[in-house]
Scaffold this active site. Structure first.
Site, PDB file in Angstrom:
ATOM      1  N   THR A   1       0.871  -1.189   0.000  1.00 17.06           N
ATOM      2  CA  THR A   1       0.000   0.000   0.000  1.00 17.06           C
ATOM      3  C   THR A   1       0.900   1.228   0.000  1.00 17.06           C
ATOM      4  O   THR A   1       1.921   1.252   0.685  1.00 17.06           O
ATOM      5  CB  THR A   1      -0.932   0.027   1.233  1.00 17.06           C
ATOM      6  OG1 THR A   1      -0.164  -0.089   2.426  1.00 17.06           O
ATOM      7  CG2 THR A   1      -1.956  -1.097   1.183  1.00 17.06           C
TER       8      THR A   1
ATOM      9  N   SER B   1       5.226  -1.204  -1.397  1.00 18.95           N
ATOM     10  CA  SER B   1       4.615  -0.587  -2.575  1.00 18.95           C
ATOM     11  C   SER B   1       5.631   0.196  -3.398  1.00 18.95           C
ATOM     12  O   SER B   1       6.569   0.783  -2.855  1.00 18.95           O
ATOM     13  CB  SER B   1       3.510   0.366  -2.101  1.00 18.95           C
ATOM     14  OG  SER B   1       3.153   1.260  -3.129  1.00 18.95           O
TER      15      SER B   1
ATOM     16  N   LYS C   1      -0.277  -9.710  -9.402  1.00 19.08           N
ATOM     17  CA  LYS C   1      -1.314  -9.218  -8.490  1.00 19.08           C
ATOM     18  C   LYS C   1      -2.440  -8.565  -9.282  1.00 19.08           C
ATOM     19  O   LYS C   1      -2.188  -7.658 -10.086  1.00 19.08           O
ATOM     20  CB  LYS C   1      -0.706  -8.189  -7.533  1.00 19.08           C
ATOM     21  CG  LYS C   1      -1.704  -7.508  -6.612  1.00 19.08           C
ATOM     22  CD  LYS C   1      -0.987  -6.690  -5.557  1.00 19.08           C
ATOM     23  CE  LYS C   1      -1.936  -6.086  -4.551  1.00 19.08           C
ATOM     24  NZ  LYS C   1      -2.629  -4.887  -5.016  1.00 19.08           N
TER      25      LYS C   1
ATOM     26  N   HIS D   1      -7.745  -5.044  -5.853  1.00 21.20           N
ATOM     27  CA  HIS D   1      -7.051  -3.826  -5.406  1.00 21.20           C
ATOM     28  C   HIS D   1      -7.838  -3.151  -4.271  1.00 21.20           C
ATOM     29  O   HIS D   1      -7.871  -1.927  -4.149  1.00 21.20           O
ATOM     30  CB  HIS D   1      -6.897  -2.861  -6.588  1.00 21.20           C
ATOM     31  CG  HIS D   1      -5.578  -2.132  -6.629  1.00 21.20           C
ATOM     32  ND1 HIS D   1      -4.647  -2.316  -7.610  1.00 21.20           N
ATOM     33  CD2 HIS D   1      -5.048  -1.186  -5.797  1.00 21.20           C
ATOM     34  CE1 HIS D   1      -3.612  -1.511  -7.404  1.00 21.20           C
ATOM     35  NE2 HIS D   1      -3.824  -0.816  -6.296  1.00 21.20           N
TER      36      HIS D   1
HETATM   37  C1  LIG Z   1      -4.035   3.086   0.861  1.00 20.12           C
HETATM   38  C2  LIG Z   1      -3.845   1.992  -0.145  1.00 20.12           C
HETATM   39  C3  LIG Z   1      -2.802   2.086  -1.052  1.00 20.12           C
HETATM   40  C4  LIG Z   1      -2.588   1.037  -1.959  1.00 20.12           C
HETATM   41  N1  LIG Z   1      -1.506   1.115  -2.792  1.00 20.12           N
HETATM   42  C5  LIG Z   1      -1.228   0.054  -3.588  1.00 20.12           C
HETATM   43  C6  LIG Z   1      -0.043   0.050  -4.379  1.00 20.12           C
HETATM   44  O1  LIG Z   1       0.757   0.994  -4.339  1.00 20.12           O
HETATM   45  N2  LIG Z   1       0.174  -1.029  -5.185  1.00 20.12           N
HETATM   46  C7  LIG Z   1      -0.673  -2.089  -5.235  1.00 20.12           C
HETATM   47  O2  LIG Z   1      -0.436  -3.052  -5.963  1.00 20.12           O
HETATM   48  N3  LIG Z   1      -1.796  -2.120  -4.473  1.00 20.12           N
HETATM   49  C8  LIG Z   1      -2.086  -1.082  -3.656  1.00 20.12           C
HETATM   50  N4  LIG Z   1      -3.202  -1.120  -2.877  1.00 20.12           N
HETATM   51  C9  LIG Z   1      -4.061  -2.317  -2.897  1.00 20.12           C
HETATM   52  C10 LIG Z   1      -3.611  -3.324  -1.838  1.00 20.12           C
HETATM   53  O3  LIG Z   1      -2.382  -3.912  -2.187  1.00 20.12           O
HETATM   54  C11 LIG Z   1      -4.635  -4.464  -1.658  1.00 20.12           C
HETATM   55  O4  LIG Z   1      -4.929  -5.031  -2.907  1.00 20.12           O
HETATM   56  C12 LIG Z   1      -5.920  -4.045  -0.961  1.00 20.12           C
HETATM   57  O5  LIG Z   1      -5.706  -2.994  -0.048  1.00 20.12           O
HETATM   58  C13 LIG Z   1      -6.509  -5.250  -0.212  1.00 20.12           C
HETATM   59  O6  LIG Z   1      -7.719  -4.950   0.360  1.00 20.12           O
HETATM   60  P1  LIG Z   1      -7.940  -4.554   1.919  1.00 20.12           P
HETATM   61  O7  LIG Z   1      -7.428  -3.139   2.052  1.00 20.12           O
HETATM   62  O8  LIG Z   1      -9.419  -4.638   2.048  1.00 20.12           O
HETATM   63  O9  LIG Z   1      -7.194  -5.528   2.778  1.00 20.12           O
HETATM   64  C14 LIG Z   1      -3.456  -0.075  -1.982  1.00 20.12           C
HETATM   65  C15 LIG Z   1      -4.511  -0.147  -1.074  1.00 20.12           C
HETATM   66  C16 LIG Z   1      -4.702   0.866  -0.152  1.00 20.12           C
HETATM   67  C17 LIG Z   1      -5.823   0.734   0.845  1.00 20.12           C
END
Ligand SMILES: Cc1cc2nc3c(=O)[nH]c(=O)nc-3n(C[C@H](O)[C@H](O)[C@H](O)COP(=O)(O)O)c2cc1C
Length: 363
Positions: free
Chosen positions: A82, A110, A232, A256
């Site tokens: 994240t 991330s 992913k 995501h």
């Molecule tokens: C604040 C935030 C930033 C995120 N940034 C990325 C990222 O930079 N790259 C990525 O592949 N996924 C990113 N994601 C997605 C997460 O890797 C993940 O798929 C998702 O948060 C999972 O769901 P959950 O928050 O309900 O556990 C982000 C999610 C959040 C909440």
């Protein structure tokens, strides 16, 4: 205000985090796209299945450890990549990495981290994976891969669902100008500018290099990456099979966290068909809405090798810094151990599909 010891479950960290950080930072963490349908569905879908506990099996010794792509870790719960952890706490990813290390699990860093990977790797006390997206061309992507591997990252998570910047209305409502939003989302204005500069923009879309990633590209990337490549953003069984055929060492079933296409299914809904399609060829991981140990056990029973959590570690970080993130992981671990014990499963190998019953699917 609650203290760390007042909080009994992971969900209780969210309001404390919300009270301690700015509204724009909170909305960046919390939001989903469009009407937030997928964000809600990720949680709701856990209600469509129940656990089927087995009795009279010896569960007096519990063991949650596993070997995942060459790493021995103490629980099948990992930290999702994240962006911008310093929105939650000034120590950002440095604190998250230490919390993950203390719990002997993996943090995926991330590509939009607030600290450079060098600093996070120096602070880390456990294994790191690196999440990347496509750069301008394959060679530039491979440069990032090589840098991550040289810094000791044990796997590359390659995100493939972010083809365009998505419709993040909560952020727009906060009057983050659309051009600024690109920078806010990537955490880096030059990176955002680079991503969009070389394309015409007929439909006012924020284009990303992922838009031209195809299976031959992924196959080349996998063959030239000296670490396991984990794709992913898979939501379909045919894509899961292609991932295995084209050299992926693992996949993450992910929408995501409801932050891209506004009408994705819940990840747990599609997990059974994806596990069936891939068999034991490559490990299937999953993220999206995991907040309870019983949620994790449902995914493991369907056949996921491990689960990843995105927002909960950030809630812990925003609420209490490193100690909060560590507590979030401890609670999930304890809840999973309890769910397994009460279901008659002393270790991960004893969990199979008979442990879960899919009661109904939404129409
Ligand atoms: C604040 C935030 C930033 C995120 N940034 C990325 C990222 O930079 N790259 C990525 O592949 N996924 C990113 N994601 C997605 C997460 O890797 C993940 O798929 C998702 O948060 C999972 O769901 P959950 O928050 O309900 O556990 C982000 C999610 C959040 C909440």
């Amino acid at each position: 205000m609650a203290t760390l010891n007042d909080l009994l479950n992971v969900l209780e960290f969210e309001p404390v985090c919300r009270a301690r950080i700015s509204k724009t930072s909170y909305d960046y963490i919390a939001h989903g796209t469009d009407d937030e349908f997928t964000l809600r569905r990720n949680r709701e879908a856990f209600q469509w299945m129940t656990l089927r506990p087995r009795v009279a099996t010896d569960v007096s010794q519990m063991d949650l450890s596993l070997d995942l792509l060459g790493q021995k870790i103490e629980m099948p719960i990992l930290i999702c990549p994240t962006g911008s952890h310093s929105l939650a706490h000034p120590e950002g990813e440095l604190a998250t990495a230490r919390a993950a290390g203390a719990m002997k699990t993996i943090m995926a860093v991330s590509s939009a981290s607030s600290y450079p990977l060098e600093k996070i790797a120096a602070a880390a006390t456990g294994p790191l994976w690196r999440q990347l997206s496509a750069e301008t061309d394959l060679d530039s992507t491979l440069e990032e891969v090589q840098k991550a591997v040289a810094l000791g990252c044990k796997a590359i998570v390659f995100t493939i669902d972010n083809k365009y910047n998505s419709n993040r209305e909560r952020l727009f409502r906060n009057r983050t100008a659309q051009s600024d939003l690109l920078a806010a989302v990537s955490g880096d204005s030059t990176r955002a500018a680079r991503r969009t500069a070389d394309r015409p923009n007929p439909y006012r879309l924020g284009w990303r290099h992922t838009a031209r990633v195809t299976w031959p590209y992924l196959e080349q990337l996998a063959s030239r990456t000296k670490a396991p490549l984990v794709l992913k953003g898979i939501l379909r069984p045919d894509d899961a099979q292609r991932a295995a055929q084209h050299g992926a060492a693992g996949i993450i079933v992910s929408n995501h966290g409801g932050r891209y296409l506004g009408a994705d299914p819940a990840t747990i809904e599609v997990l059974p068909e994806i596990v069936d399609a891939v068999g034991a060829k490559i490990p299937v991981l999953i993220d999206g809405g995991f907040r309870r140990g019983t949620d994790v056990l449902k995914a493991l029973a369907i056949g996921a090798r491990a689960v990843m959590v995105g927002r909960p570690p950030l809630w812990g970080l925003g609420a209490f810094g490193e100690a909060g993130t560590q507590r979030v992981l401890e609670i999930l671990q304890t809840e999973l151990a309890l769910a397994m014990g009460l279901s008659g499963c002393p270790n991960l190998a004893s969990i199979d599909r008979s442990v879960v019953r899919i009661d109904r699917r939404a129409g």
